[in-house]
Design a protein around this motif. Structure first.
Motif, mmCIF file in Angstrom:
data_model
loop_
_atom_site.group_PDB
_atom_site.id
_atom_site.type_symbol
_atom_site.label_atom_id
_atom_site.label_comp_id
_atom_site.label_asym_id
_atom_site.label_seq_id
_atom_site.Cartn_x
_atom_site.Cartn_y
_atom_site.Cartn_z
ATOM 1 N N UNK A 54 4.933 8.737 0.976
ATOM 2 C CA UNK A 54 4.944 8.174 2.317
ATOM 3 C C UNK A 54 5.227 6.670 2.254
ATOM 4 N N UNK A 55 5.867 6.109 3.274
ATOM 5 C CA UNK A 55 6.037 4.651 3.324
ATOM 6 C C UNK A 55 4.682 3.945 3.321
ATOM 7 N N UNK A 56 4.621 2.802 2.662
ATOM 8 C CA UNK A 56 3.399 1.999 2.653
ATOM 9 C C UNK A 56 3.749 0.583 3.110
ATOM 10 N N UNK A 57 2.737 -0.159 3.517
ATOM 11 C CA UNK A 57 2.952 -1.513 4.025
ATOM 12 C C UNK A 57 3.230 -2.481 2.879
ATOM 13 N N UNK A 62 2.048 -4.860 -2.427
ATOM 14 C CA UNK A 62 1.633 -5.994 -3.262
ATOM 15 C C UNK A 62 0.398 -5.633 -4.066
ATOM 16 N N UNK A 63 -0.561 -4.980 -3.424
ATOM 17 C CA UNK A 63 -1.777 -4.562 -4.127
ATOM 18 C C UNK A 63 -1.459 -3.576 -5.247
ATOM 19 N N UNK A 64 -0.409 -2.773 -5.042
ATOM 20 C CA UNK A 64 -0.026 -1.770 -6.035
ATOM 21 C C UNK A 64 0.647 -2.386 -7.252
ATOM 22 N N UNK A 65 1.490 -3.421 -7.038
ATOM 23 C CA UNK A 65 2.342 -3.931 -8.105
ATOM 24 C C UNK A 65 1.874 -5.243 -8.726
ATOM 25 N N UNK A 116 2.449 -9.853 -13.044
ATOM 26 C CA UNK A 116 2.594 -8.430 -13.329
ATOM 27 C C UNK A 116 2.076 -8.196 -14.737
ATOM 28 N N UNK A 117 0.855 -7.671 -14.818
ATOM 29 C CA UNK A 117 0.178 -7.508 -16.116
ATOM 30 C C UNK A 117 0.177 -8.829 -16.886
ATOM 31 N N UNK A 118 -0.102 -9.920 -16.139
ATOM 32 C CA UNK A 118 -0.233 -11.234 -16.743
ATOM 33 C C UNK A 118 1.055 -12.016 -16.885
ATOM 34 N N UNK A 119 2.188 -11.417 -16.547
ATOM 35 C CA UNK A 119 3.481 -12.095 -16.681
ATOM 36 C C UNK A 119 3.978 -12.534 -15.301
ATOM 37 N N UNK A 120 4.479 -13.762 -15.196
ATOM 38 C CA UNK A 120 4.974 -14.290 -13.914
ATOM 39 C C UNK A 120 6.260 -13.585 -13.502
ATOM 40 N N UNK A 121 6.278 -13.117 -12.264
ATOM 41 C CA UNK A 121 7.433 -12.392 -11.722
ATOM 42 C C UNK A 121 7.611 -12.810 -10.262
ATOM 43 N N UNK A 259 18.848 4.875 -11.904
ATOM 44 C CA UNK A 259 18.497 4.999 -13.319
ATOM 45 C C UNK A 259 17.282 5.877 -13.572
ATOM 46 N N UNK A 260 16.326 5.830 -12.676
ATOM 47 C CA UNK A 260 15.108 6.627 -12.890
ATOM 48 C C UNK A 260 14.345 6.814 -11.589
ATOM 49 N N UNK A 261 13.520 7.861 -11.566
ATOM 50 C CA UNK A 261 12.583 8.105 -10.476
ATOM 51 C C UNK A 261 11.184 7.952 -11.049
ATOM 52 N N UNK A 262 10.389 7.123 -10.411
ATOM 53 C CA UNK A 262 9.054 6.819 -10.936
ATOM 54 C C UNK A 262 8.020 7.053 -9.839
ATOM 55 N N UNK A 263 6.995 7.800 -10.161
ATOM 56 C CA UNK A 263 5.913 8.022 -9.213
ATOM 57 C C UNK A 263 5.153 6.722 -8.979
ATOM 58 N N UNK A 264 4.587 6.621 -7.801
ATOM 59 C CA UNK A 264 3.929 5.379 -7.381
ATOM 60 C C UNK A 264 2.800 4.969 -8.330
ATOM 61 N N UNK A 265 2.035 5.922 -8.820
ATOM 62 C CA UNK A 265 0.901 5.591 -9.682
ATOM 63 C C UNK A 265 1.344 5.051 -11.042
ATOM 64 N N UNK A 266 2.600 5.303 -11.415
ATOM 65 C CA UNK A 266 3.116 4.832 -12.698
ATOM 66 C C UNK A 266 4.056 3.640 -12.556
ATOM 67 N N UNK A 267 4.252 3.180 -11.321
ATOM 68 C CA UNK A 267 5.285 2.177 -11.064
ATOM 69 C C UNK A 267 4.974 0.834 -11.713
ATOM 70 N N UNK A 268 3.738 0.379 -11.620
ATOM 71 C CA UNK A 268 3.388 -0.928 -12.180
ATOM 72 C C UNK A 268 3.550 -0.934 -13.698
ATOM 73 N N UNK A 269 3.089 0.125 -14.357
ATOM 74 C CA UNK A 269 3.229 0.189 -15.818
ATOM 75 C C UNK A 269 4.701 0.227 -16.223
#
Length: 278
Positions: A54-57, A62-65, A116-121, A259-269
């Motif tokens: 589903x679309x998210x705000x 931001x909270x996810x990534x 992003x996991x401690x790296x500036x993005x 290039x790829x399809x990534x589920x939301x729960x795995x997107x940040x990693x």
């Protein structure tokens, strides 16, 4: 005349409507099944029956990534003008004002820096709730400012798109943003800085035809609708029936468009791995 009449219940006979039942259920945009809202929320706004995302705000994205509390927004005050004095059923100025009051934002793109996991993005995120995430002059300008800062600070850029395309109320000025933003992405390539594009549902029109498909890596969320024109318009133009699941992320992956399809729960990693690799 009908041989019976349906009598309306009197006020005392009308059963009270439970407030707790309002908004408890959702219809999935993909499988059309009715799903329990709280179950969807617990599952990162993903349908438990078909895995549709589903679309998210923007705030949820931001909270996810982004690492908690590290996002700093830039140029939030930029607001669109009305150089064409455009009117349809209402004036463009009134439409923008109404959208700003509804969303609390000045326009459809949020840019800023975070960890992003401690790296500036540097992150650029489309807000579909603001006029369908349409790309006008402010969206183009904010994106180019984000790229300029990325070049200055030598940082990677992550773009998240959810858009209906160019903003018709700004006419040729909105179409010009396709070339303007594409040129900015080219500068990132010349500087050998990574540009990662994430396509959320839906991504269409001039955004697809420009920056959304220019990423060094193009990622889509499962079952996201991605294209230029809608399937109904294409069918009417070519007079042919389109393939099943046409313009869904899975179809585009199969045909080499992403290039790829990534589920939301795995997107940040996944993002973290890609940024570290680059």
């Amino acid at each position: 005349m009908a041989w019976f009449k349906k009598q309306k219940p009197t006020g005392s006979e009308v059963p009270p409507r439970s407030k707790s039942s309002e908004g408890m259920w959702l219809k999935c945009n993909h499988c059309r099944e009715i799903v329990y809202r709280k179950e969807v929320d617990r599952n990162n706004k993903v349908c438990p029956k078909c895995d549709y995302h589903f679309p998210i705000s923007v705030t949820e994205r931001i909270a996810l990534l982004v690492d908690f509390g590290t996002f700093k927004e830039w140029d939030a005050e930029l607001s669109p003008q009305d150089p064409l004095n455009f009117h349809d059923t209402k004036s463009y100025k009134d439409r923008v004002k109404a959208q700003q009051e509804k969303t609390g934002r000045k326009d459809a793109l949020v840019i800023g820096e975070g960890l992003l996991e401690g790296r500036r993005v540097i992150f650029c995120l489309f807000d579909f709730s603001f006029m369908g995430g349409s790309m006008g002059s402010v969206v183009g300008e904010k994106f180019c400012r984000a790229i300029d800062r990325a070049l200055e600070m030598k940082l990677p850029v992550v773009l998240v798109t959810a858009s209906g395309g160019a903003r018709m109320q700004e006419g040729i000025l909105s179409l010009m943003q396709m070339a303007k933003t594409s040129t900015a992405v080219a500068k990132l390539g010349e500087a050998k800085l990574p540009f990662i594009s994430i396509l959320a549902d839906p991504t269409f029109g001039g955004v697809t035809a420009s920056i959304a498909m220019l990423g060094d890596v193009i990622i889509a969320e499962p079952k996201a609708l991605i294209g230029f024109a809608g399937p109904r318009v294409i069918e009417q133009t070519i007079k042919q029936q389109l393939p099943d699941q046409f313009q869904r992320a899975e179809f585009l992956l199969e045909h080499g468009m992403i290039d790829m399809i990534v589920e939301r729960k795995q997107l940040k990693d996944t993002l973290s791995t890609l940024v570290n690799h680059f």
